[in-house]
Design an enzyme around this catalytic site. Sequence first.
Site, PDB file in Angstrom:
ATOM      1  N   ASP A 144       0.837  -1.353  -0.012  1.00 33.44           N
ATOM      2  CA  ASP A 144      -0.098  -0.002   0.046  1.00 33.44           C
ATOM      3  C   ASP A 144       0.947   1.335  -0.170  1.00 33.44           C
ATOM      4  OD1 ASP A 144      -2.365  -1.457   0.150  1.00 33.44           O
ATOM      5  OD2 ASP A 144      -2.166  -1.681   2.233  1.00 33.44           O
ATOM      6  N   GLU A 247      -9.635  -0.247  -4.030  1.00 38.83           N
ATOM      7  CA  GLU A 247     -10.625  -0.756  -2.965  1.00 38.83           C
ATOM      8  C   GLU A 247     -11.464  -0.007  -1.838  1.00 38.83           C
ATOM      9  OE1 GLU A 247      -9.139  -4.129  -0.843  1.00 38.83           O
ATOM     10  OE2 GLU A 247      -7.590  -2.913   0.029  1.00 38.83           O
ATOM     11  N   TYR A 297      -4.974 -11.149  -4.945  1.00 38.37           N
ATOM     12  CA  TYR A 297      -3.580 -11.438  -4.606  1.00 38.37           C
ATOM     13  C   TYR A 297      -2.640 -11.383  -6.020  1.00 38.37           C
ATOM     14  CZ  TYR A 297      -4.999 -13.364  -0.286  1.00 38.37           C
ATOM     15  OH  TYR A 297      -5.370 -13.650   1.102  1.00 38.37           O
TER      16      TYR A 297
END
Length: 420
Positions: A144, A247, A297
């Site tokens: 991130d 997301e 993933y």
Amino acid sequence: MSKANLFYAQSGGVTAVINASACGVIETARRHNDQIGTVYAGLNGIIGALREELIDTGKESAATIAALRHTPSGAFGSCRYKLKSLEDNRAEYQRLMDVFRAHNIRYFLYNGGGDSQDTANKVSMLSLKEGFPITCIGIPKTVDNDLPVTDNCPGFGSVAKYVAVSIREAGLDVASMCESSTKVFVMEVMGRHAGWIAGAAGLAAEQEGDAPHIILFPEIAFDKPAFLRRVRDCVNRYGFCAIVVSEGAHYANGQFLADAGGKDAFGHTQLGGVAPFLANMIKQELGYKYHWAVADYLQRAARHIASATDVEQAYAVGKAAVEFALAGKNAVMPTIVRKPGDRYEWEIGEVALADVANVEKPMPREFITEDGFNITEQARQYFTPLIAGEDYPPYKNGLPQYARLKGELADKKLPAWDQS
């Protein structure tokens, strides 16, 4: 007196290069075997310490350890397990101390994000109070890219490269079919509160009309009318519209577009499904045929397309962590410092764990265009060197070859962990 041993653990979501940091730790420790005894790795992260499941990395060959540098995901097993506060559950920390004492572990290196740095910091403080000082060094890791102070986080450069490549290739696919078929493609990427990954996808667009045409960031509140107008305009101008969405995209009131209604082990809202949510919105409001994909993933495990810069930096922070520990530093984390100048150069710095624990760094507003749908030139200059270079793993029979560990556990010396 026997030499002090070292405990290394991987925490949280894994990356394409976290094992490169492990490689840096273990190879560096082996070069200092006059000061460091056994290097243990926690089986499944900090849980391995609590259960006294310690992998003896000394049983692994030099070739296997070297192969960690090009092996994705967590070779020793990671976990999403957040230790409670010292006030709420001192027993967990006491168990760690008992295990460390039993195995003469005086160095604790924790490879993870903000929560992990908090744990390492607390263990450092408690060990001093307990009269069994443990040198605790954090090792930065998160796709991130939201750890503060460090210029970037190992793991990010490779996922950034993956999403930029993916949206470029998917954009070409949609462009070739849009006249009579799909007109909208939505790709969902990771990023709960920070849009670094989504932003990096913007590197794929080098000229007018290139994908992605729209990027949705957690830093910018979702505006449905403005979004739909932009989609319609892109389809009218280019024949199709390619969208990258984080997301963590949310409305102005803070509600996530893709709130799944649950919580993970760290107490974070479980997210997922923002891509189909947006695709269905576009279908209902504009009528366009669509496709969507969730990188999930795949984006963080894609070692076959890792950034060479990312691999080098991941190894360097693992190496630096051992060197910091041997130099007597404690409760610190090695950072990546970008040197000034037009040519990209970096060096290792350091920061106190207390300054990075549980702190998230969002993308700067100046990295996002005024309309909130793309990245600025300043962002491009930041992102570009982080995805630079290729570092392919060895291939055999057409497939990449990754490290396979023996994973032999050290003998237990304590009673089983009582989790009650």
